[in-house]
Design a protein around this motif. Structure first.
Motif, PDB file in Angstrom:
ATOM      1  N   GLN A 128     -19.471  -1.235   4.778  1.00  0.00           N
ATOM      2  CA  GLN A 128     -19.110  -0.105   5.629  1.00  0.00           C
ATOM      3  C   GLN A 128     -19.748   1.195   5.127  1.00  0.00           C
ATOM      4  N   GLY A 171     -19.643   6.139  -2.378  1.00  0.00           N
ATOM      5  CA  GLY A 171     -18.795   5.849  -1.227  1.00  0.00           C
ATOM      6  C   GLY A 171     -17.306   6.005  -1.434  1.00  0.00           C
ATOM      7  N   SER A 172     -16.883   6.416  -2.633  1.00  0.00           N
ATOM      8  CA  SER A 172     -15.444   6.579  -2.824  1.00  0.00           C
ATOM      9  C   SER A 172     -15.175   7.675  -3.854  1.00  0.00           C
ATOM     10  N   GLY A 191     -14.335  -4.828   0.292  1.00  0.00           N
ATOM     11  CA  GLY A 191     -14.187  -3.383   0.095  1.00  0.00           C
ATOM     12  C   GLY A 191     -13.178  -3.020  -0.981  1.00  0.00           C
ATOM     13  N   LEU A 192     -12.333  -3.953  -1.379  1.00  0.00           N
ATOM     14  CA  LEU A 192     -11.340  -3.654  -2.427  1.00  0.00           C
ATOM     15  C   LEU A 192     -11.641  -4.394  -3.723  1.00  0.00           C
ATOM     16  N   ALA A 244      -9.116  -3.665   9.739  1.00  0.00           N
ATOM     17  CA  ALA A 244      -9.946  -4.198   8.660  1.00  0.00           C
ATOM     18  C   ALA A 244      -9.050  -4.867   7.617  1.00  0.00           C
ATOM     19  N   SER A 249      -7.660   2.488   7.786  1.00  0.00           N
ATOM     20  CA  SER A 249      -8.959   2.994   7.322  1.00  0.00           C
ATOM     21  C   SER A 249     -10.152   2.469   8.114  1.00  0.00           C
ATOM     22  N   GLY A 250     -10.008   1.295   8.754  1.00  0.00           N
ATOM     23  CA  GLY A 250     -11.152   0.778   9.502  1.00  0.00           C
ATOM     24  C   GLY A 250     -10.798  -0.353  10.434  1.00  0.00           C
ATOM     25  N   GLY A 306     -10.363   4.425  -3.576  1.00  0.00           N
ATOM     26  CA  GLY A 306      -9.258   5.337  -3.260  1.00  0.00           C
ATOM     27  C   GLY A 306      -9.590   6.527  -2.375  1.00  0.00           C
ATOM     28  N   SER A 307     -10.682   6.456  -1.593  1.00  0.00           N
ATOM     29  CA  SER A 307     -11.054   7.656  -0.835  1.00  0.00           C
ATOM     30  C   SER A 307     -10.220   7.876   0.417  1.00  0.00           C
ATOM     31  N   ASN A 308      -9.907   6.801   1.160  1.00  0.00           N
ATOM     32  CA  ASN A 308      -9.089   7.046   2.354  1.00  0.00           C
ATOM     33  C   ASN A 308      -7.681   7.456   1.938  1.00  0.00           C
ATOM     34  N   VAL A 363      -6.046   1.158  -1.191  1.00  0.00           N
ATOM     35  CA  VAL A 363      -6.842   1.762  -2.257  1.00  0.00           C
ATOM     36  C   VAL A 363      -7.858   0.761  -2.804  1.00  0.00           C
ATOM     37  N   GLY A 364      -9.137   1.088  -2.610  1.00  0.00           N
ATOM     38  CA  GLY A 364     -10.195   0.359  -3.294  1.00  0.00           C
ATOM     39  C   GLY A 364     -10.613   1.277  -4.432  1.00  0.00           C
TER      40      GLY A 364
HETATM   41  C1  LIG Z   1     -14.529   0.968   1.919  1.00  0.00           C
HETATM   42  C2  LIG Z   1     -13.279   0.756   2.634  1.00  0.00           C
HETATM   43  C3  LIG Z   1     -12.050   0.884   1.981  1.00  0.00           C
HETATM   44  C4  LIG Z   1     -11.909   1.121   0.499  1.00  0.00           C
HETATM   45  O1  LIG Z   1     -12.398   2.338   0.078  1.00  0.00           O
HETATM   46  P1  LIG Z   1     -11.474   3.558  -0.350  1.00  0.00           P
HETATM   47  O2  LIG Z   1     -12.415   4.454  -1.040  1.00  0.00           O
HETATM   48  O3  LIG Z   1     -10.400   3.037  -1.226  1.00  0.00           O
HETATM   49  O4  LIG Z   1     -10.938   4.151   0.891  1.00  0.00           O
HETATM   50  C5  LIG Z   1     -10.901   0.746   2.732  1.00  0.00           C
HETATM   51  N1  LIG Z   1     -10.952   0.470   4.050  1.00  0.00           N
HETATM   52  C6  LIG Z   1     -12.123   0.332   4.703  1.00  0.00           C
HETATM   53  C7  LIG Z   1     -12.105   0.028   6.153  1.00  0.00           C
HETATM   54  C8  LIG Z   1     -13.328   0.467   4.014  1.00  0.00           C
HETATM   55  O5  LIG Z   1     -14.467   0.339   4.683  1.00  0.00           O
END
Ligand SMILES: *Cc1c(COP(=O)(O)O)cnc(C)c1O
Length: 386
Positions: free
Chosen positions: A116, A191-192, A297-298, A342, A372-373, A237-239, A234-235
């Motif tokens: 993503q 990306g995060s 993504g996590l 997602a 988040s997606g 952790g940006s969202n 939280v991957g």
């Molecule tokens: C990349 C992604 C995440 C994980 O990234 P964060 O930085 O933790 O937000 C979560 N959800 C979706 C849909 C992603 O593409």
């Protein structure tokens, strides 16, 4: 709380800038460039306009009516699945691409897990007439074939990473290495909310729009104006960071949900990874342990330093969800609301499903979930599991 971490980029005992000598000037220049841009009303207006006219912001907050009735809890969904390219990643990438352009860079480097962030970076590069090179673990390339194709269609070069576990962690290392060799012309678009200072702070600021919009939207939807609980997956952790930034000064409880197989807060210990100090999954010898999650993504053994700090001071709680709970959550939302989330986002939903009606999320309470997606990218993987 959740403000400027200062020139050292520290969040309590976490954060900082642990990079090779060759990258120190690049990080310093980036910090200066970001401080300057973020204080510039014209830059802010250009970003705001791009988010609105191109990326489809603001995204709505949707009351999940049937799910709420089933659970006895009012569930609101912040719909990042409706943002251009299908996730919140675009918010950060448009910010960084505009910043890179302002700093005279013509090449974007990125790492990606599920693809993503790579797709978002390829998209921004196309939009602004820049080059994009995306590093992706070979294993993730197999799991996320469609996103690899999308990136190439958008004109990006996708570089397979064959080292280590061939996933996100290895792609990050490779992207950092590539940046060292091309600091003058390339911007590393992380990306995060991770990496060396200023990235964790800068990415949180670019994602803050999620939380600020949601805060205003909740005020119009809820009698109490704000939800009792705010939850996000939280991957890195940006969202979650962007969402929490909008509510950190309220009384709402903040809950971050990690993958059970990649739970840096729950199972990790302090360590340094990819340029920053945080909680990191490690074995007894202190070697970084690989994360394992159904969602690429996590699949990351660390977590953004600000989350480690928010956990330290008790302002946010971090919990986990298993792959099985996540798969059940995907179907539950799809059937109840006609929204295919997602796999990553479904971790946040899985917690809501588990907690509803318990003291963690009592009957009658209100919860905002950042979706988040969208789940289209996971359809093939889901089909294989059935
Ligand atoms: C990349 C992604 C995440 C994980 O990234 P964060 O930085 O933790 O937000 C979560 N959800 C979706 C849909 C992603 O593409």
């Amino acid at each position: 709380m959740m403000d400027d971490p200062g020139p050292l980029g520290r969040f309590g005992r976490f954060g900082g800038r642990y990079v090779p000598e060759a990258l120190i000037p690049a990080c310093e220049a980036l910090e200066e460039g970001f401080r300057d841009a973020w204080a510039d009303a014209t830059f802010r207006a250009t970003l705001q306009q791009t988010l609105e006219l191109y990326a489809g912001r603001p995204t709505p907050v949707t009351p999940a009516l049937r799910l709420s009735a089933e659970l006895g809890v009012t569930v609101l969904l912040k719909r990042e699945d409706l943002a251009h390219t299908g996730s919140h990643k675009i918010n950060n990438v448009l910010g960084q691409a505009l910043l890179a352009r302002r700093m005279g860079k013509r090449h974007l480097l990125a790492e990606t897990g599920a693809g993503q962030h790579g797709v978002a970076t390829a998209t921004a590069a196309a939009l602004f007439g820049m080059r994009a090179t995306v590093f992706m673990g070979e294993r993730d390339m197999e799991r996320q074939e469609l996103n690899v194709f999308r990136m190439r269609l958008l004109g990006a070069e996708v570089v397979p990473v064959t080292s280590g576990s061939r996933t996100l962690k290895d792609a990050c290392s490779e992207a950092l290495r590539a940046w060292v060799t091309e600091v003058a012309d390339a911007h590393y678009c992380i990306g995060s909310v991770m990496g060396p200072h200023p990235y964790p702070w800068m990415v949180r600021e670019f994602q803050r729009v999620v939380g600020e919009e949601a805060r205003a939207q909740c005020a119009g939807l809820l009698p109490a104006a704000q939800p009792d609980v705010v939850v996000a997956c939280v991957g890195g952790g940006s969202n979650a960071a962007g969402t929490f930034a909008g509510f950190v000064d309220t009384t709402a409880r903040l809950v971050g949900v990690e993958a059970a197989g990649g739970a840096a807060i729950t199972d990790g210990a302090p360590g340094v990874l990819h340029g920053f100090q945080s909680q990191v999954l490690q074995d007894e010898a202190g070697q970084v342990r690989e994360a394992h999650s159904i969602s690429a993504g996590l699949d990351y053994p660390g977590i953004g330093p600000e989350h480690a700090h928010l956990a330290d001071i008790g302002r946010a709680e971090y919990v986990t969800a298993t792959d099985e709970e996540v798969l059940a959550a995907v179907e539950r939302l799809a059937r109840a609301e006609g929204i295919l989330p997602a796999l990553e986002s479904s971790h946040a939903l899985a917690w809501v499903l588990r907690a509803a009606g318990t003291p963690a999320l009592p009957t009658g309470s209100t919860v905002l979930v950042t979706l988040s997606g969208r789940g289209d990218k996971d359809a093939e993987q889901l089909a294989a599991r059935r």
